[in-house]
Enzyme design. Structure first.
Site, PDB file in Angstrom:
ATOM      1  N   ASP A 158       0.877  -1.167   0.000  1.00 31.58           N
ATOM      2  CA  ASP A 158       0.000   0.000   0.000  1.00 31.58           C
ATOM      3  C   ASP A 158       0.921   1.224   0.000  1.00 31.58           C
ATOM      4  OD1 ASP A 158      -2.322   1.712   0.497  1.00 31.58           O
ATOM      5  OD2 ASP A 158      -1.609   1.814   2.559  1.00 31.58           O
ATOM      6  N   ASP A 205      -0.241   5.105   1.150  1.00 34.93           N
ATOM      7  CA  ASP A 205      -0.501   6.043   2.246  1.00 34.93           C
ATOM      8  C   ASP A 205      -0.401   5.364   3.608  1.00 34.93           C
ATOM      9  OD1 ASP A 205      -0.982   8.361   0.715  1.00 34.93           O
ATOM     10  OD2 ASP A 205      -3.026   7.717   0.288  1.00 34.93           O
TER      11      ASP A 205
END
Length: 268
Positions: free
Chosen positions: A32, A34
């Site tokens: 991922d 963020d």
């Protein structure tokens, strides 16, 4: 079906002799972005480019759960109206700090690129992710990046679109990471690349959906105390054994690197 090692030394020796192409990577590592690679939500970070570093109340109140992408389209339009240009966005994205231990993890991965195939699946936007990864010097480590399309229109406004449509009831309207991961694995299988194990590094609720499809040979790396970690723990309480992957929660990405080093020590 994911293949483990051939089990005997002879085929492995032939692979290294007289072959034009190197063997495919053994493992798929999914990131991922963020609050995983970077230590902030990059959508929140861009607000630093706004006048007074804040948004109007009416704009903040327009957010609807499950439709964050549409909300960010309005935020970016507002920033464009306020004269925020490409250079301003670029400066923000390039200065978002990496999460603790992430430089060390990437240093480890850069030394083991033949073993780990890396992809990134993020509900942020392509422009911001590319800026941040290039600034950190790790962009080239990723074979593919999946994120919401973004770019600058004739006015110089940063525009944003949805990644795709899907039927998953658990994910935001614009992106289901499980769908992306499943399709990627199928695509690579058609190219005769099948991974022994999949590793997933994330933090958010939208990272739980793909990680819940991992098998008992895989490892999920949720950031400790973040929504993905909490959801994994809740599933384990309600349905013991339902979450099949091994869970290694992390506060520093050096813990991820240590786990991956252990995997390499055990490989044939």
């Amino acid at each position: 079906m994911r293949r483990c090692c051939e089990g005997v030394g002879l085929p492995c020796l032939f692979k290294g002799v007289g072959m034009a192409s190197p063997p495919p990577p053994k493992y798929l590592l999914v990131f991922d972005f963020d609050e995983t690679i970077v230590n902030e939500n990059s959508d929140d970070s861009v607000i630093r480019a706004a006048p007074g570093r804040e948004l109007p109340e009416r704009l903040r109140q327009s957010f609807r759960d499950g439709f964050y992408n549409e909300y960010m389209q309005r935020v970016l339009a507002y920033l464009g109206d306020q004269g925020v240009k490409m250079g301003d966005f670029k400066a923000v994205y390039e200065n978002i700090p990496l999460s603790p231990g992430m430089p060390e993890l990437f240093q480890f991965l850069s030394k083991n690129q033949e073993t780990f195939e890396m992809i990134l699946i993020s509900d942020a936007n392509m422009f911001g992710i590319e800026c941040a990864l290039r600034a950190a010097g790790v962009y080239s480590l990723f074979r593919k990046i999946f994120s919401n399309p973004s770019g600058f229109d004739k006015r110089g406004y940063l525009t944003l679109g949805p990644y795709h449509s899907h039927k998953c009831l658990e994910c935001p309207a614009n992106m289901c990471k499980r769908k992306i991961l499943t399709e990627y694995l199928a695509e690579r299988a058609q190219e005769d690349v099948e991974f022994e194990r999949v590793f997933y590094v994330g933090d958010g609720a939208n990272d739980f959906c793909p990680s819940a499809t991992l098998t008992s040979s895989d490892i999920a790396f949720p950031r400790k105390g973040y929504p993905m970690h909490q959801m994994v723990q809740e599933m384990e309480k309600k349905q013991p054994g339902a979450f099949q992957a091994t869970v290694v929660a992390w506060e520093s990405a050096t813990e991820v690197a240590q786990s991956l080093q252990e995997v390499l020590k055990k490989k044939c």
